[in-house]
Enzyme design. Structure first.
Site, short mmCIF file in Angstrom:
data_model
loop_
_atom_site.label_atom_id
_atom_site.label_comp_id
_atom_site.label_asym_id
_atom_site.label_seq_id
_atom_site.Cartn_x
_atom_site.Cartn_y
_atom_site.Cartn_z
N SER A 1 -76.25 54.26 -111.69
CA SER A 1 -75.72 54.33 -110.32
C SER A 1 -74.31 54.92 -110.33
CB SER A 1 -75.77 52.93 -109.67
OG SER A 1 -75.43 53.00 -108.32
N LEU A 2 -73.30 54.12 -109.98
CA LEU A 2 -71.91 54.57 -110.01
C LEU A 2 -71.56 55.18 -111.37
CD1 LEU A 2 -68.76 54.34 -109.35
CD2 LEU A 2 -68.93 52.06 -110.32
N GLN B 1 -71.61 49.23 -110.83
CA GLN B 1 -71.00 48.10 -110.13
C GLN B 1 -71.60 46.79 -110.65
OE1 GLN B 1 -70.80 49.12 -106.05
NE2 GLN B 1 -69.97 47.20 -105.37
N ARG C 1 -67.10 57.47 -102.10
CA ARG C 1 -68.44 56.87 -102.17
C ARG C 1 -68.37 55.37 -101.82
NH1 ARG C 1 -71.69 54.27 -106.32
NH2 ARG C 1 -73.83 55.07 -106.41
N HIS D 1 -79.13 52.19 -102.74
CA HIS D 1 -80.29 52.96 -103.23
C HIS D 1 -81.54 52.73 -102.38
CE1 HIS D 1 -77.98 54.36 -106.60
NE2 HIS D 1 -77.58 53.13 -106.79
N GLN E 1 -78.90 60.53 -104.79
CA GLN E 1 -78.83 59.25 -105.52
C GLN E 1 -78.57 58.03 -104.63
OE1 GLN E 1 -75.60 57.36 -107.12
NE2 GLN E 1 -76.07 57.77 -109.27
#
Length: 290
Positions: free
Chosen positions: A87-88, A9, A112, A194, A243
């Site tokens: 991440s994503l 992102q 998500r 996170h 995660q």
């Protein structure tokens, strides 16, 4: 060995993916499939939308995922020896190496995004970038703050992102500056990703991930949670669930990939953020932007 990395992102831009849609029949087909799965024409927002429209979490995450995955599928000679995503971007990496189907990957990314959005609305939370401090100093300052604040993204040496409750992050920023940080700046994000603030989203996403079929990938994925090579589908699932509330160990992942033989890193998706981070982690390694 060739490593392929996928952004998260924040990499989105207006017009992203339009050239792919117009120049590749496969890309056009995949984008139209995505519109059907999502129930709205995400392509209209990606190609013609404003930066504000693109910034909506329900749009941003699928948009970055789609750009990355469709670009990977249309690249010539795409044969990674290892993959990783920030991440994503880990979801994009898992579709690229065959652990997840395109459709299932998109559905999980959409779920998500919505789960994270909901978690952000429960309690005000945020993230902040901290520059020029040792990891250990950042971790110690976070641990000493009353309230939830943790190291969330280890992006490259001297560049960390912290995450948590708004007040705790603000206080941590003051302490970081006192400790000699060049910068400790609140980021324009929707919430404290996170970090433990994402626990409601983790619970929601866990059910969706458990119900999805994962296959043995064509090459290992270096997951954010472990910063090590993973090929077992059950382990991949477990790490994907963790995660959301655990830090992105990007520095450690790239270092491990190099240790395991990576000689080039190709960034697949919008922007060039990861290529920049890889160069800061190791100046010798070759970097390419797909």
């Amino acid at each position: 060995m060739k490593a392929y990395v996928f952004p998260g992102q924040g990499a989105q831009f207006t017009g992203m993916g339009k050239d792919l849609y117009e120049n590749s029949a496969l890309a056009k087909q995949l984008f139209e499939t995505a519109n059907e799965i999502l129930g709205f024409r995400i392509t209209d927002i990606m190609f013609e939308g404003t930066a504000e429209e693109l910034k909506e979490t329900k749009v941003t995450q699928p948009a970055v995922f789609l750009h990355s995955v469709i670009l990977a599928k249309t690249l010539e000679n795409f044969a990674p020896d290892m993959v990783a995503g920030h991440s994503l971007g880990e979801f994009s990496a898992l579709v690229a190496n065959g652990a997840l189907s395109f459709e299932d990957g998109l559905k999980l990314v959409s779920q998500r995004a919505l789960a994270m959005q909901k978690a952000c609305e429960i309690k005000p939370s945020t993230m902040a970038a901290v520059l020029s401090l040792e990891d250990k100093v950042v971790e110690d300052i976070c641990a000493a703050i009353d309230g939830v604040v943790v190291a969330a993204n280890y992006n490259c040496p001297g560049q960390l992102v912290i995450s948590g409750e708004y007040k705790a992050v603000e206080l941590a920023c003051e302490k970081m500056k006192e400790a000699g940080a060049k910068r400790a700046l609140i980021l324009p994000v929707g919430g404290g990703f996170h970090s433990p603030m994402m626990e409601p989203a983790r619970e929601e996403l866990a059910a969706a991930i458990e119900a999805t079929t994962f296959s043995t990938p064509s090459c290992p994925v270096y997951q954010n949670v472990t910063a090590s090579a993973v090929s077992d589908p059950n382990e991949i699932k477990k790490n994907l669930i963790i995660q959301l509330t655990a830090p992105v160990r990007w520095t450690q992942s790239v270092q491990q990939m190099i240790k395991d033989g990576a000689t080039s890193f190709t960034e697949v998706g919008p922007g060039k953020v990861l290529v920049g981070l890889v160069n800061k982690i190791d100046k010798e390694v070759e970097t390419i932007s797909a």
